[in-house]
Enzyme design. Structure first.
Site, PDB file in Angstrom:
ATOM      1  CD  GLU A  83     -10.672   7.808 -27.786  1.00  7.90           C
ATOM      2  OE1 GLU A  83     -10.728   7.286 -26.661  1.00  7.90           O
ATOM      3  OE2 GLU A  83     -11.025   7.237 -28.827  1.00  7.90           O
ATOM      4  CG  ASP A  84     -13.544  11.507 -30.049  1.00 11.02           C
ATOM      5  OD1 ASP A  84     -12.424  11.090 -30.406  1.00 11.02           O
ATOM      6  OD2 ASP A  84     -14.526  10.781 -29.914  1.00 11.02           O
TER       7      ASP A  84
END
Ligand code: MN
Length: 737
Positions: A83-84
């Protein structure tokens, strides 16, 4: 920041936990995952300023505490990497295998698709999570650990964000933890959420509890000693312990159910753990011999386990000094399941011996997803989780003595469908405690409910029941019935309702255009045809007014297409010269046929909104003012008016982008945080608040007024429904200042 530092555990602490654990872990694989996460998160930081990597290591520690396996720990370490950071799911698969990748993917939020509202996005993310966990239950355990750690460290976030996260935790994640029986996580999530949702209430009960505890601990200790002494005369190795109810548990009974402290019988509980099921019942006999049992408080969850597999005997008795307390009696294995729920499969290796209960849990998730398949309103899922998985339960009995467990607020119809769909579909009425009750009777714990049924084929459910039932199970069974039995009727009724709604919104379309308008909407909602769409309106799968904003968008497109088409024709066909009355759209968004460039004002007496029925009045020298048809300043019969010719018809332009000021008045039970909750809802919808006031109107009620900007009537309707959902709200109305 320093305050919540204690909630962060680093890699060293993780290794310590892994070494201490009796389970075998693949330490090499875990270390590789840590190195990758550490490298990729680099110098990213949490909002608090703490290095980001401490979040995944802390989540991994919680996962180890729950006794989970190597792949779960690896996935916990990598859970935010996709996600990051630039790492892709394919790279995770290549380095750690498909299982880990599946876990990481299940925890990763959907980012690419744009949804119309925060609710829809939330619902889609939860749905994605449920689908992933239906394949592999470890997904949700990692997600719960992730959320728990975020809740522990939420302090440094902005107030609004904090409340949003706390609310979602309370409404979605704590119920899921409860349904999976992971009590430790559920209790901590609820207490942490409550602290942010109602800080004052939380503090109040915390202080209360401290006061009680100053002499309460002595009370519990004395009782534990007494029980221990008596039980050990008959049964070897019985373990006796005591506990005090959680803050959130007391809060629910005191504040939400409005009970007094004296009415909470299970503030104190003593737990007796024995070796065999037979001994459980023996202990029960001993306890009832020692203390006076309270009537209707004995529950046998051993013969009828809770849906989350919780098993135990519960009874409430009165201690020597008149203070009631609860006694819970169970075996060691039942205790493990009571504390760790589904996670006990890994922690205590129950997975091998107890495969069927795991399947039962997975069946529940699949059922939940299946129930949503017919349902074209994504936010319904969240509502269903809220009620179906709620820990607020009622217990009723059939006349044969069978125990039925339902969410609080369930009606006799829910009971009928919980017995069997055939019982529900043939239901004519019901008796509670041998007396006939109305069909919307809300059942109470201890009620004996008898369902009166008619002959198969001669009776059937009523559409009104859809509004009465509480459980999604009953609602779906009713819908199924209508879908199956009444397809033709559904299509006709649905079509009529649809046409009515279109007319109300001023859509003028032929059959073909109608289909063009609906096509993209049906596609997005996975509805195969217009017939299915009409049918789904009747059986409740589609909520029309929620679709209205999108339909309006599509309608505007069609109008534009029409204009274009007309334009093209004009070029090739010799135009017939005819002076059509010119229409002019004023800034107000109101169209008055035949009027050119006039000064149109929305009157202040009734502040009409797009969608309202309106009429215009030609003032003397102040342009034209537009009123609602229902405004007191508009004569009932224009013909009888003093100046009938001054009143002229007006309508709303189809493409209004202007905004309008209006005032809504909210009546609610006064409580701490009420205004903040209301304003928070408006904030979530990005509504501009111009003015706000709140006053006490007696009887514990408050009147809150917001002066806000809204786009149109259906927008206002969304706002009103959103405000109505705030706890304690009785009515929300738009006022004519
Ligand atoms: Mn995370």
């Amino acid at each position: 920041m320093a305050a919540n530092r204690k909630y962060y555990q680093d890699y060293e602490e993780l290794c310590e936990l892994l070494n201490k654990s009796p389970a075998d872990y693949d330490l090499e694989k875990i270390e590789r995952a840590y190195r990758l996460a550490e490298k990729m998160h680099g110098d990213q930081r949490r909002i608090s300023g703490v290095p980001y990597i401490l979040h995944p290591t802390s989540v991994a520690c919680i996962v180890v505490d729950l006794g989970m396996d190597t792949d779960s720990v690896v996935a916990a370490l990598l859970h935010d990497v996709v996600e990051d950071t630039p790492v892709t799911i394919e790279e995770v698969t290549a380095q750690f295998g498909a299982d880990v990748a599946h876990l990481v993917n299940g925890v990763t939020k959907i980012s690419k698709i744009a949804y119309t509202s925060r609710e829809e996005r939330q619902a889609e993310n939860v749905r994605k999570m449920l689908i992933a966990m239906a394949d592999d239950i470890r997904v949700i355990i990692i997600k719960l650990a992730d959320r728990l750690h975020n809740m522990r460290t939420i302090d440094c976030m902005k107030e609004q964000k904090r409340r949003d996260i706390a609310l979602e935790t309370m409404e979605v994640f704590a119920p899921i933890a409860h349904r999976l029986g992971i009590k430790a996580i559920k209790d901590e999530m609820e207490d942490l959420s409550l602290q942010y949702l109602d800080p004052v209430g939380y503090k109040e009960i915390e202080t209360h509890l401290q006061n009680i505890m100053s002499d309460g601990q002595g009370f519990i200790n004395k009782i534990m000693e007494q029980i221990s002494a008596r039980v050990s005369e008959y049964i070897k190795d019985a373990k006796v312990s005591g506990r005090v109810k959680s803050i959130h548990g007391i809060y629910k009974k005191l504040i939400i159910q409005g009970k007094s402290l004296e009415e909470i019988y299970d503030i104190y509980a003593v737990r007796v753990i024995v070796d065999t099921v037979v001994d459980c019942y023996n202990v029960l006999g001993i306890i009832h011999d020692m203390f006076q049992p309270l009537p209707n408080r004995f529950k046998d969850y051993i013969s009828t386990p809770k849906p989350n597999l919780y098993r135990s005997l519960h009874t409430t008795v009165i201690g020597s000094d008149g203070v009631p307390f609860e006694v819970q009696i169970r075996t060691q294995e039942m205790h493990q399941t009571a504390e760790y729920g589904i996670a006990a499969h890994w922690k205590y290796k129950l997975g091998m011996s107890n495969k069927s209960s795991m399947d039962e849990q997975l069946a529940w998730i699949r059922q939940m997803l299946e129930n949503q398949a017919d349902n074209h309103d994504p936010t319904r899922l969240i509502k269903d989780i809220k009620t179906d998985l709620s820990s607020d339960e009622v217990f009723v009995y059939t006349p044969k003595g069978e125990l039925i467990n339902l969410p609080m607020g369930s009606t006799v119809i829910d009971v009928a469908y919980a017995i069997h769909s055939a019982v529900g579909n043939r239901m004519l009425g019901a008796k509670a405690n041998y007396r006939i009750v109305p069909i919307d009777y809300v059942v109470k714990t201890g009620d004996i409910i008898e369902i009166i049924t008619g002959k198969e084929g001669s009776v059937g459910p009523s559409r009104d029941w859809l509004k009465i039932v509480k459980t999604s199970d009953a609602r779906n069974k009713i819908r199924q019935w209508f879908k199956r039995e009444k397809r033709e009727e559904n299509i006709v009724l649905g079509k009529a309702e649809f046409e009515k709604e279109c007319k109300k919104n001023g859509f003028e379309l032929n059959e073909k255009e109608l289909e063009i308008m609906m096509e993209p909407i049906l596609r997005k909602k996975n509805i195969p045809s217009m017939e299915h769409f009409y049918a789904s309106i009747s059986y409740g799968g589609t909520v029309l007014w929620k679709l209205m904003p999108r339909m309006k968008e599509e309608y505007t497109k069609i109008l534009e297409e029409r204009k274009k088409a007309e334009g093209i024709e004009e070029e090739y066909v010799v135009p017939i010269v005819e002076d059509k009355p010119k229409t002019k759209i004023s800034k107000s968004g109101v169209i008055i046929d035949g009027m050119d460039d006039v000064d149109i004002k929305l009157s202040k007496c009734c502040t009409p909104l797009p969608g309202d029925d309106i009429i215009a009045f030609i003032t003397k020298g102040h342009g034209i003012s537009v009123h609602k048809r229902t405004c007191l300043n508009v004569p009932k019969n224009i013909e009888d008016a003093e100046d009938p010719t001054r009143w002229i018809s007006a309508r709303w332009s189809d493409s209004i982008s202007n905004s309008f000021r209006t005032v809504v008045e909210i009546q609610a039970y006064d409580r701490t945080g009420l205004v903040a909750d209301l304003a928070g809802q408006l904030g979530n919808m990005h509504i501009n608040i111009h003015n706000m006031s709140s006053k006490n109107i007696g009887n514990g009620l408050a009147m809150v007024t917001f002066d806000i900007t809204v786009k149109n009537k259906s927008h206002l309707r969304d706002i009103i429904s959103r405000l109505s959902s705030v706890r304690g709200v009785i009515s929300v109305e738009r006022t004519n200042r």
